[in-house]
Design an enzyme around this catalytic site. Sequence first.
Site, PDB file in Angstrom:
ATOM      1  N   ASP A  11       0.745  -1.227  -0.029  1.00  7.67           N
ATOM      2  CA  ASP A  11      -0.031  -0.143   0.015  1.00  7.67           C
ATOM      3  C   ASP A  11       0.994   1.238  -0.376  1.00  7.67           C
ATOM      4  O   ASP A  11       1.971   1.068   0.466  1.00  7.67           O
ATOM      5  CB  ASP A  11      -0.853  -0.007   1.230  1.00  7.67           C
ATOM      6  CG  ASP A  11      -1.972   1.028   1.078  1.00  7.67           C
ATOM      7  OD1 ASP A  11      -2.242   1.529   0.133  1.00  7.67           O
ATOM      8  OD2 ASP A  11      -2.685   1.101   2.143  1.00  7.67           O
ATOM      9  N   GLY A  12       0.363   2.545  -0.845  1.00 10.35           N
ATOM     10  CA  GLY A  12       0.855   3.553  -0.788  1.00 10.35           C
ATOM     11  C   GLY A  12       1.813   4.025  -1.717  1.00 10.35           C
ATOM     12  O   GLY A  12       2.538   5.359  -1.884  1.00 10.35           O
ATOM     13  N   ARG A  24       0.021   9.416 -10.209  1.00 11.11           N
ATOM     14  CA  ARG A  24      -0.202   8.218  -9.292  1.00 11.11           C
ATOM     15  C   ARG A  24       0.424   6.866 -10.006  1.00 11.11           C
ATOM     16  O   ARG A  24       1.196   6.196  -9.496  1.00 11.11           O
ATOM     17  CB  ARG A  24      -1.597   7.944  -8.953  1.00 11.11           C
ATOM     18  CG  ARG A  24      -2.332   8.726  -8.123  1.00 11.11           C
ATOM     19  CD  ARG A  24      -3.732   8.426  -7.975  1.00 11.11           C
ATOM     20  NE  ARG A  24      -3.896   7.100  -7.727  1.00 11.11           N
ATOM     21  CZ  ARG A  24      -3.846   6.684  -6.146  1.00 11.11           C
ATOM     22  NH1 ARG A  24      -3.666   7.459  -5.520  1.00 11.11           N
ATOM     23  NH2 ARG A  24      -4.017   5.501  -5.761  1.00 11.11           N
ATOM     24  N   ASN A  59     -10.135  -2.663  -6.718  1.00 14.90           N
ATOM     25  CA  ASN A  59      -9.516  -1.734  -7.347  1.00 14.90           C
ATOM     26  C   ASN A  59     -10.024  -1.559  -8.891  1.00 14.90           C
ATOM     27  O   ASN A  59      -9.783  -0.610  -9.748  1.00 14.90           O
ATOM     28  CB  ASN A  59      -8.084  -2.079  -7.669  1.00 14.90           C
ATOM     29  CG  ASN A  59      -7.487  -2.055  -6.140  1.00 14.90           C
ATOM     30  OD1 ASN A  59      -6.399  -2.804  -6.332  1.00 14.90           O
ATOM     31  ND2 ASN A  59      -7.476  -1.153  -5.389  1.00 14.90           N
ATOM     32  N   TRP A  60     -10.962  -2.466  -9.253  1.00 15.17           N
ATOM     33  CA  TRP A  60     -11.670  -1.909 -10.883  1.00 15.17           C
ATOM     34  C   TRP A  60     -12.317  -0.585 -10.646  1.00 15.17           C
ATOM     35  O   TRP A  60     -12.655  -0.195 -11.750  1.00 15.17           O
ATOM     36  CB  TRP A  60     -12.581  -3.076 -11.052  1.00 15.17           C
ATOM     37  CG  TRP A  60     -12.105  -4.567 -11.408  1.00 15.17           C
ATOM     38  CD1 TRP A  60     -12.226  -5.782 -10.670  1.00 15.17           C
ATOM     39  CD2 TRP A  60     -10.864  -4.872 -12.421  1.00 15.17           C
ATOM     40  NE1 TRP A  60     -11.338  -6.750 -11.083  1.00 15.17           N
ATOM     41  CE2 TRP A  60     -10.638  -6.174 -12.479  1.00 15.17           C
ATOM     42  CE3 TRP A  60     -10.384  -4.010 -13.438  1.00 15.17           C
ATOM     43  CZ2 TRP A  60      -9.957  -6.765 -13.283  1.00 15.17           C
ATOM     44  CZ3 TRP A  60      -9.616  -4.863 -14.265  1.00 15.17           C
ATOM     45  CH2 TRP A  60      -9.478  -6.061 -14.178  1.00 15.17           C
ATOM     46  N   ARG A 179       1.798  -5.075   5.857  1.00 17.11           N
ATOM     47  CA  ARG A 179       1.145  -4.190   5.069  1.00 17.11           C
ATOM     48  C   ARG A 179       2.007  -2.995   5.333  1.00 17.11           C
ATOM     49  O   ARG A 179       2.354  -2.431   6.398  1.00 17.11           O
ATOM     50  CB  ARG A 179      -0.323  -3.782   5.683  1.00 17.11           C
ATOM     51  CG  ARG A 179      -1.050  -2.848   5.109  1.00 17.11           C
ATOM     52  CD  ARG A 179      -2.399  -2.538   5.299  1.00 17.11           C
ATOM     53  NE  ARG A 179      -3.078  -1.790   4.256  1.00 17.11           N
ATOM     54  CZ  ARG A 179      -4.241  -1.770   3.695  1.00 17.11           C
ATOM     55  NH1 ARG A 179      -5.063  -2.758   4.009  1.00 17.11           N
ATOM     56  NH2 ARG A 179      -4.782  -0.825   2.829  1.00 17.11           N
ATOM     57  N   LEU A 186      -6.877  -4.973   6.807  1.00 16.06           N
ATOM     58  CA  LEU A 186      -6.473  -6.281   6.081  1.00 16.06           C
ATOM     59  C   LEU A 186      -7.153  -6.422   4.695  1.00 16.06           C
ATOM     60  O   LEU A 186      -6.976  -6.929   3.938  1.00 16.06           O
ATOM     61  CB  LEU A 186      -6.871  -7.523   6.747  1.00 16.06           C
ATOM     62  CG  LEU A 186      -6.254  -7.699   8.257  1.00 16.06           C
ATOM     63  CD1 LEU A 186      -6.809  -9.117   8.885  1.00 16.06           C
ATOM     64  CD2 LEU A 186      -4.700  -7.737   8.033  1.00 16.06           C
ATOM     65  N   SER A 187      -8.215  -5.365   4.283  1.00 15.09           N
ATOM     66  CA  SER A 187      -8.852  -5.130   3.037  1.00 15.09           C
ATOM     67  C   SER A 187      -9.148  -6.453   2.336  1.00 15.09           C
ATOM     68  O   SER A 187      -9.057  -6.425   1.233  1.00 15.09           O
ATOM     69  CB  SER A 187      -7.780  -4.092   2.306  1.00 15.09           C
ATOM     70  OG  SER A 187      -7.584  -2.964   2.719  1.00 15.09           O
ATOM     71  N   GLU A 198       0.670 -13.758  11.895  1.00 12.66           N
ATOM     72  CA  GLU A 198       1.281 -12.334  12.470  1.00 12.66           C
ATOM     73  C   GLU A 198       0.995 -11.428  11.700  1.00 12.66           C
ATOM     74  O   GLU A 198       1.552 -11.426  10.696  1.00 12.66           O
ATOM     75  CB  GLU A 198       2.783 -12.953  13.160  1.00 12.66           C
ATOM     76  CG  GLU A 198       2.889 -14.107  13.941  1.00 12.66           C
ATOM     77  CD  GLU A 198       2.309 -13.609  15.323  1.00 12.66           C
ATOM     78  OE1 GLU A 198       2.411 -12.788  15.821  1.00 12.66           O
ATOM     79  OE2 GLU A 198       1.596 -14.977  15.825  1.00 12.66           O
TER      80      GLU A 198
HETATM   81  C1  FPP Z   1      -1.991   0.254  -3.458  1.00  8.10           C
HETATM   82  O1  FPP Z   1      -1.315   1.581  -3.200  1.00  8.10           O
HETATM   83  C2  FPP Z   1      -1.321  -0.652  -4.343  1.00  8.10           C
HETATM   84  C3  FPP Z   1      -2.084  -1.125  -5.448  1.00  8.10           C
HETATM   85  C4  FPP Z   1      -3.551  -1.022  -5.896  1.00  8.10           C
HETATM   86  C5  FPP Z   1      -1.324  -1.629  -6.750  1.00  8.10           C
HETATM   87  C6  FPP Z   1      -0.070  -2.616  -6.236  1.00  8.10           C
HETATM   88  C7  FPP Z   1       0.860  -2.525  -7.289  1.00  8.10           C
HETATM   89  C8  FPP Z   1       1.981  -2.271  -7.362  1.00  8.10           C
HETATM   90  C9  FPP Z   1       2.746  -2.608  -6.254  1.00  8.10           C
HETATM   91  C10 FPP Z   1       2.829  -2.396  -8.671  1.00  8.10           C
HETATM   92  C11 FPP Z   1       2.607  -3.532  -9.683  1.00  8.10           C
HETATM   93  C12 FPP Z   1       2.494  -4.847  -9.118  1.00  8.10           C
HETATM   94  C13 FPP Z   1       3.372  -5.976  -9.620  1.00  8.10           C
HETATM   95  C14 FPP Z   1       3.310  -7.302  -8.960  1.00  8.10           C
HETATM   96  C15 FPP Z   1       4.313  -5.769 -10.829  1.00  8.10           C
HETATM   97  P1  FPP Z   1      -2.374   2.667  -3.596  1.00  8.10           P
HETATM   98  O2  FPP Z   1      -2.113   2.973  -5.114  1.00  8.10           O
HETATM   99  O3  FPP Z   1      -3.766   2.414  -3.193  1.00  8.10           O
HETATM  100  O4  FPP Z   1      -1.748   3.736  -2.592  1.00  8.10           O
HETATM  101  P2  FPP Z   1      -2.571   4.844  -1.850  1.00  8.10           P
HETATM  102  O5  FPP Z   1      -3.197   4.357  -0.907  1.00  8.10           O
HETATM  103  O6  FPP Z   1      -1.497   5.930  -1.281  1.00  8.10           O
HETATM  104  O7  FPP Z   1      -3.296   5.663  -3.049  1.00  8.10           O
END
Ligand code: FPP
Length: 240
Positions: A11-12, A24, A59-60, A179, A186-187, A198
């Site tokens: 995340d992040g 982003r 995320n869709w 996380r 845990l989403s 853990e």
């Molecule tokens: C959450 O951060 C992350 C995602 C929704 C996507 C995770 C994808 C990657 C780490 C890169 C591609 C993956 C692979 C396996 C190559 P966020 O965008 O929701 O962050 P925010 O909460 O700060 O907006």
Amino acid sequence: MQPRHVAMIMDGNGRWAEAQGLPRTRGHVEGAEAVRRVVRRARQRGVQWLTLFAFSSQNWGRPSDEVGDLMQLLVDFLRDERQEMLDNGIRLTAIGEREFLPLPVREALASTEAATAHCTDMRLVLAVSYDGRRDMVRAVKRLTQLASQGLLLPADVSERQIMSALSTADMPDVDLLVRTSGELRLSGFLPLEACYAELYFADKLWPEFTGEDLDAAMATYTARQRRFGLTGAQVAAAPA
Ligand code: FPP
């Protein structure tokens, strides 16, 4: 003891990019670099299973250009990392509703799964279009199908049978769930599989996460006593 199965909520990415005035998507690009670092370190550390939450069912709902960029990143990652996976004995598989994924992603997943199927040193599992509750619904559908054919009786329903109807059927329980980004949630990630895991929450945003940060999470895990409902004294007295 070190964790056999590490699962990560990455995340992040968005906040990392926004904090620097970048789009982003740049955060996701850097996030993919962090994935490379962490996979490499996990392999060096002898982690047997690494499951990464790459894209949730929810995320869709993001803007379509961000979804498209994430899908392309997945394709690029699978293409660029294939040789390294082969060189390091890493088998790649995926969980989630892959029928919703664009064809190039499905093809990249299928061909990487096939190419790495013989690798046995580490399993890398990408959760894409995944949500734990949706996976449970699919499992219940499978089980009720068996029941309607007379192949499953109420008395036969067991924990094992339920777990083996999930898309994670061949995976061990999660030992350590990490996380990033300081969020304490845990989403919907592996709700049954991680119910004895853990938990480790890192304040760093995912693009900043390094191999050393994985080391720190693993060291915290090793220092904890997992009791599984027993007393500390019982666990301490049990043979390793
Ligand atoms: C959450 O951060 C992350 C995602 C929704 C996507 C995770 C994808 C990657 C780490 C890169 C591609 C993956 C692979 C396996 C190559 P966020 O965008 O929701 O962050 P925010 O909460 O700060 O907006």
